[in-house]
Design an enzyme around this catalytic site. Structure first.
Site, PDB file in Angstrom:
ATOM      1  N   GLU A   1      -1.602  -5.941  -5.529  1.00 12.20           N
ATOM      2  CA  GLU A   1      -1.078  -4.939  -6.478  1.00 12.20           C
ATOM      3  C   GLU A   1       0.311  -4.701  -6.844  1.00 12.20           C
ATOM      4  OE1 GLU A   1      -3.415  -0.880  -5.346  1.00 12.20           O
ATOM      5  OE2 GLU A   1      -1.621  -0.370  -5.017  1.00 12.20           O
TER       6      GLU A   1
ATOM      7  N   ARG B   1     -12.280  12.223   4.003  1.00 16.85           N
ATOM      8  CA  ARG B   1     -12.310  13.134   4.955  1.00 16.85           C
ATOM      9  C   ARG B   1     -11.202  14.287   4.779  1.00 16.85           C
ATOM     10  NH1 ARG B   1      -7.339  11.558   6.708  1.00 16.85           N
ATOM     11  NH2 ARG B   1      -6.796   9.335   6.402  1.00 16.85           N
TER      12      ARG B   1
ATOM     13  N   LYS C   1     -10.758  -0.672  -0.697  1.00 20.05           N
ATOM     14  CA  LYS C   1      -9.719  -0.605  -1.776  1.00 20.05           C
ATOM     15  C   LYS C   1     -10.100  -1.012  -3.013  1.00 20.05           C
ATOM     16  CE  LYS C   1      -7.893   2.246   1.093  1.00 20.05           C
ATOM     17  NZ  LYS C   1      -9.116   2.164   2.213  1.00 20.05           N
TER      18      LYS C   1
END
Length: 446
Positions: free
Chosen positions: A201, A293, A118
């Site tokens: 974050e 995906r 990430k």
């Protein structure tokens, strides 16, 4: 892989059924894999060949790279489709597949690696010119986290760099709570993902979770197929998704799509993937992660665009061009997907493994049920509790929700508790029907 091929489906459950059917529709043979618990499963019956890969625990079967590769060699396949979950976003697995001489039906391993972390994904998004949520580099320890948090501003989220699917996230309201949870969050990340790296974050109260579907080929073709709103969540796990996102300004819709394409081109993306954003109450949007995906909720995109996403995955893996261009893609109507899990929503969503003694599926115009189960099958304690995905399309959002309500009234599952009662309440909830909700909406009402 070219022409008529053989594809090993390295997964189980409804996605295995979905991929087997797509292989057959494209003229390919499909090889299934199964564990001890799944020897009589639906996808095993549908496939042209099935190979046993180990014991019931996922670590001994669906997460066992060596067993899957041995199955691929034994059945002489050309390609491996990983589905979602399990090894689908594992760069080492993708490399092992290609090193063994098979085509991996997914993006290049280096892209999986880049976007699976990430922190590096945030860096890539920034370099591509895509806005990211204010956040940090990976932080070294609690003292470092406290310094960085002061710069970002509370409330914040502590995120596992290797996390995904809503896992590995800790909300933190202030300095005292960060001191209390940071070390534990890193330890949990190490245990769950094999990587204890964390970053911070800023939390965005009232934000919506909106994701954009991408398809890309090796010839420079790159399209987005509009967006899905996934804001109805519990503990950051999606329960209900809809497409397109309701009450999203057309300018924001275009900007989200273009931002997703910009990032995809920047990282050299190929095959199917999803770029996920938070849309703040003021309309600004921020990149949060990319799933490399096919998504659980891909059917609602198929419903509004008419594009078979798994068929396009197979085309790309064969080296063909996408069958569509950005100019040819349009969306029509609205669709909603409800995840029907073997969980008791009135008992803190406790899993309820056991035998399904009754299973009556709904039908009618615009109603699709993706499942691998029927009456007499068992919900195994070894795997995810998903029973089925109910997908309902309508000419507009009101009709999609009305059809979902009717389908839920028809859907009968007995022997195990399910989330159907919760979904019946959701699709009739005045607040949800009135327009968009945010990611903590459901938890705040509980």
């Amino acid at each position: 892989m070219s022409g008529r091929g053989r594809i090993l489906v390295a997964n189980r459950g409804e996605i295995a059924v979905r991929v087997v059917r797509a292989c057959h529709a494209a003229g390919h043979e499909a090889v299934a894999v199964y564990s001890d618990a799944d020897k009589n499963a639906r996808w095993v019956e549908l496939a042209d060949e099935a190979v046993h890969i180990g014991g019931s625990p996922a670590a001994k079967s669906y997460l066992n790279t060596d067993a899957i590769l041995e199955a691929a060699k034994y059945s002489e396949v050309d390609a491996v489709h990983p589905g979602y979950g399990f090894l689908s976003e594992n760069a080492a697995f993708a490399r092992a597949v290609t090193a063994a001489g098979f085509t991996f039906v997914g993006p290049p391993p280096e892209v999986i690696e880049l976007m699976g972390d990430k922190a590096s994904a945030r860096t890539a998004a920034t370099a591509a010119g895509v806005p990211v949520v204010p956040g940090s580099r990976p932080v070294a320890d609690t003292a470092d986290a406290l310094r960085v948090a002061e710069e970002i501003g509370y409330p914040i989220l502590v995120k596992a760099a290797a996390g995904g699917g809503g896992r590995g996230i800790r909300p933190v309201r202030d300095r005292a709570q960060l001191e209390e949870v940071f070390a534990g969050a890193c330890a949990e990340a190490q245990s769950a993902f094999g990587d204890g790296t964390a970053y911070l974050e800023r939390a965005l109260p009232g934000a919506r979770h909106v994701e954009v579907q991408l398809l890309a080929d090796e010839h420079g073709g790159m399209v987005h197929l509009f967006e899905r709103d996934c804001s109805v969540q519990r503990r950051r796990q999606k329960l209900l998704e809809e497409a397109p996102a309701p009450e999203l300004p057309e300018s924001t819709r275009r900007e989200l799509g273009e931002a997703a394409r910009l990032l995809g081109n920047h990282v050299g993306y190929r095959n199917a993937g999803t770029v996920e954003f938070l849309v703040a109450p003021d309309g600004e949007f921020y990149f949060i992660e990319m799933n490399t995906r096919v998504q659980v909720e891909h059917p609602i995109t198929e419903a509004i665009t008419g594009v078979d996403l798994v068929a396009e995955q197979l085309r790309v893996a064969e080296g063909q061009r996408l069958s569509l261009s950005q100019e040819s893609v349009s969306h029509r109507g609205a669709a909603v997907e409800l995840r029907i899990n073997a969980e008791d929503p009135d008992n803190d969503f406790t899993p309820t493994p056991g035998e399904i003694t009754a299973f009556d599926q709904p039908g009618g115009p615009g109603v699709r049920v993706d499942t691998a189960l029927t009456r007499g099958d068992r919900i195994s304690p070894f795997y995810d509790s998903l029973i089925a995905k109910l997908v309902c399309w309508g000419a507009d959002r009101n009709q999609a929700y009305a059809r979902a309500g009717q389908a839920l009234r028809e859907f009968r599952i007995e022997g195990v508790a399910s989330t159907i009662p919760l979904h019946r309440r959701l699709v009739e909830d005045p607040e949800l029907l009135a327009g968009p909700v945010h990611t903590t909406w459901l938890e705040e009402r509980s």
